[in-house]
Write an enzyme that holds these catalytic residues in place. Sequence first.
Site, PDB file in Angstrom:
ATOM      1  N   HIS A  72       0.838  -1.193   0.000  1.00 34.60           N
ATOM      2  CA  HIS A  72       0.000   0.000   0.000  1.00 34.60           C
ATOM      3  C   HIS A  72       0.874   1.246   0.000  1.00 34.60           C
ATOM      4  O   HIS A  72       1.814   1.354   0.783  1.00 34.60           O
ATOM      5  CB  HIS A  72      -0.921   0.020   1.220  1.00 34.60           C
ATOM      6  CG  HIS A  72      -2.041  -0.968   1.138  1.00 34.60           C
ATOM      7  ND1 HIS A  72      -3.126  -0.945   1.986  1.00 34.60           N
ATOM      8  CD2 HIS A  72      -2.251  -2.018   0.305  1.00 34.60           C
ATOM      9  CE1 HIS A  72      -3.953  -1.942   1.682  1.00 34.60           C
ATOM     10  NE2 HIS A  72      -3.437  -2.601   0.666  1.00 34.60           N
ATOM     11  N   TYR A 200      -9.783   4.774   7.182  1.00 32.64           N
ATOM     12  CA  TYR A 200     -10.034   5.180   8.564  1.00 32.64           C
ATOM     13  C   TYR A 200     -11.164   6.201   8.533  1.00 32.64           C
ATOM     14  O   TYR A 200     -11.038   7.238   7.874  1.00 32.64           O
ATOM     15  CB  TYR A 200      -8.796   5.821   9.180  1.00 32.64           C
ATOM     16  CG  TYR A 200      -7.675   4.864   9.530  1.00 32.64           C
ATOM     17  CD1 TYR A 200      -7.501   4.427  10.841  1.00 32.64           C
ATOM     18  CD2 TYR A 200      -6.779   4.422   8.570  1.00 32.64           C
ATOM     19  CE1 TYR A 200      -6.472   3.572  11.182  1.00 32.64           C
ATOM     20  CE2 TYR A 200      -5.743   3.559   8.893  1.00 32.64           C
ATOM     21  CZ  TYR A 200      -5.592   3.139  10.211  1.00 32.64           C
ATOM     22  OH  TYR A 200      -4.572   2.289  10.545  1.00 32.64           O
ATOM     23  N   PRO A 292      -4.364  -0.112  18.570  1.00 27.88           N
ATOM     24  CA  PRO A 292      -4.074  -0.545  17.198  1.00 27.88           C
ATOM     25  C   PRO A 292      -4.287   0.530  16.137  1.00 27.88           C
ATOM     26  O   PRO A 292      -3.952   0.306  14.974  1.00 27.88           O
ATOM     27  CB  PRO A 292      -5.037  -1.715  16.996  1.00 27.88           C
ATOM     28  CG  PRO A 292      -6.168  -1.445  17.935  1.00 27.88           C
ATOM     29  CD  PRO A 292      -5.543  -0.797  19.131  1.00 27.88           C
ATOM     30  N   LYS A 296       1.155  -0.019  15.186  1.00 26.27           N
ATOM     31  CA  LYS A 296       2.545  -0.013  15.637  1.00 26.27           C
ATOM     32  C   LYS A 296       2.967  -1.240  16.446  1.00 26.27           C
ATOM     33  O   LYS A 296       4.162  -1.427  16.688  1.00 26.27           O
ATOM     34  CB  LYS A 296       2.808   1.239  16.508  1.00 26.27           C
ATOM     35  CG  LYS A 296       2.766   2.524  15.723  1.00 26.27           C
ATOM     36  CD  LYS A 296       3.936   2.617  14.778  1.00 26.27           C
ATOM     37  CE  LYS A 296       3.713   3.650  13.709  1.00 26.27           C
ATOM     38  NZ  LYS A 296       3.837   3.138  12.362  1.00 26.27           N
ATOM     39  N   TYR A 384       3.439   6.832  10.225  1.00 25.05           N
ATOM     40  CA  TYR A 384       2.723   5.601   9.884  1.00 25.05           C
ATOM     41  C   TYR A 384       3.650   4.605   9.191  1.00 25.05           C
ATOM     42  O   TYR A 384       3.602   3.398   9.475  1.00 25.05           O
ATOM     43  CB  TYR A 384       1.525   5.920   8.985  1.00 25.05           C
ATOM     44  CG  TYR A 384       0.456   4.848   8.992  1.00 25.05           C
ATOM     45  CD1 TYR A 384      -0.700   5.000   9.742  1.00 25.05           C
ATOM     46  CD2 TYR A 384       0.605   3.679   8.240  1.00 25.05           C
ATOM     47  CE1 TYR A 384      -1.678   4.018   9.743  1.00 25.05           C
ATOM     48  CE2 TYR A 384      -0.363   2.688   8.246  1.00 25.05           C
ATOM     49  CZ  TYR A 384      -1.514   2.866   9.001  1.00 25.05           C
ATOM     50  OH  TYR A 384      -2.465   1.884   9.014  1.00 25.05           O
TER      51      TYR A 384
END
Length: 390
Positions: A72, A200, A292, A296, A384
């Site tokens: 991704h 998200y 979550p 990480k 991220y």
Amino acid sequence: MRTQVAIVGGGPAGLLLSHLLHLQGIDSVVLERRSREELEAEIRAGVLEQGTADLLNEIGVGERMMEEGARHRGINLQFGGRRHRIDFHALVGRGIMLYGQHEVVKDLIAARLAAGGKIIFEAEGVGVRDLKSEGPRVLFRKDGEEEELSCDFVAGCDGFHGVCRPCIPESACATYERRYPFGWFGILVKAPRSSEELIYCLNERGFALISTRSPEIQRMYFQCDPEDDVANWPDERIWEEMHARLANDEGWDLIEGEIIQKGIVQMRSFVIEPMQYGRLFLAGDAAHIVPPTGAKGMNLAVGDVRVLSRGLAEYYSSGRTDLLDAYTRTCLGRVWKAQRFSWWMTSMLHRFHQEDEFRYRLQLAELDYVTSSRAASASLAENYTGLPVE
């Protein structure tokens, strides 16, 4: 039995540490309470930072990941009925790999056994002794027989509920913890992908997340009461809630399928300081837990064992303990940054109190800023996809 490093816990942290040590000529034994079949069948999330995926390739265990994992180059943030893409590659030149933690475990087990590594599955009643001496011992039962493993060092990779962390006296450590007033209701679904990249979503009803495990199996979550009961959520109600939270103005629709797993994930943050005591070194969930939202957990465990393996390699090659002495300081610098990022993502994307409209408006403003400012988007992308290990 005798080894140089006794590793308690056969999850990704323990197995990866064992393999890293093997590549540097250091002997280890891994003790795991579950059977191999149980360990490999436990389906877990797996968002791998760029550095984690690179490491697996560097040590020769990334072939299947590269074939079956999903690369991704960004993620999507949705709010106010609109979806916004954060392009990681354009912003920081890195991406992520979606590849289940259980798949990483399978690859590492295969690599360790192929190299003649020692993994003792179904080790019961594990206890750790003499950690302040130069000869720690790990006691356990195997097939009803009492066994003792002597070693130079013990690596506690046995998770939040393991036996290693309680070996550090309360007087010798400090713990930091935060519990969140919500959980994640997670489902595994037999269905094609609804989205090529993660979504998200912040909605008036709460948070939702669309992820993937494979072209045929998808992972989805929505914010829930952590005290709720899975039995209260028949499939029809789950899909109704997911559609309500993910509806947008672009005509996109969620693809339904057979729900093959349901569960509620508790949300908490936890850190112990220091991460070492005598000849014991904690790694992964044994030392820290992150919510979550920031993806990480496993990546922090990988960072820990990279640092630990370097310290042990220095010790066995030169007798110096500089890197081992600095283990806690080195790891926690990254751990606390990951805690900050995970807390920020969690705070931005969840409804803390449904009646708190002021906070909700602030969250919408934060999301609008993150998706419209290149600097803010780059900060999200940098964290991220993974900060440096050291």
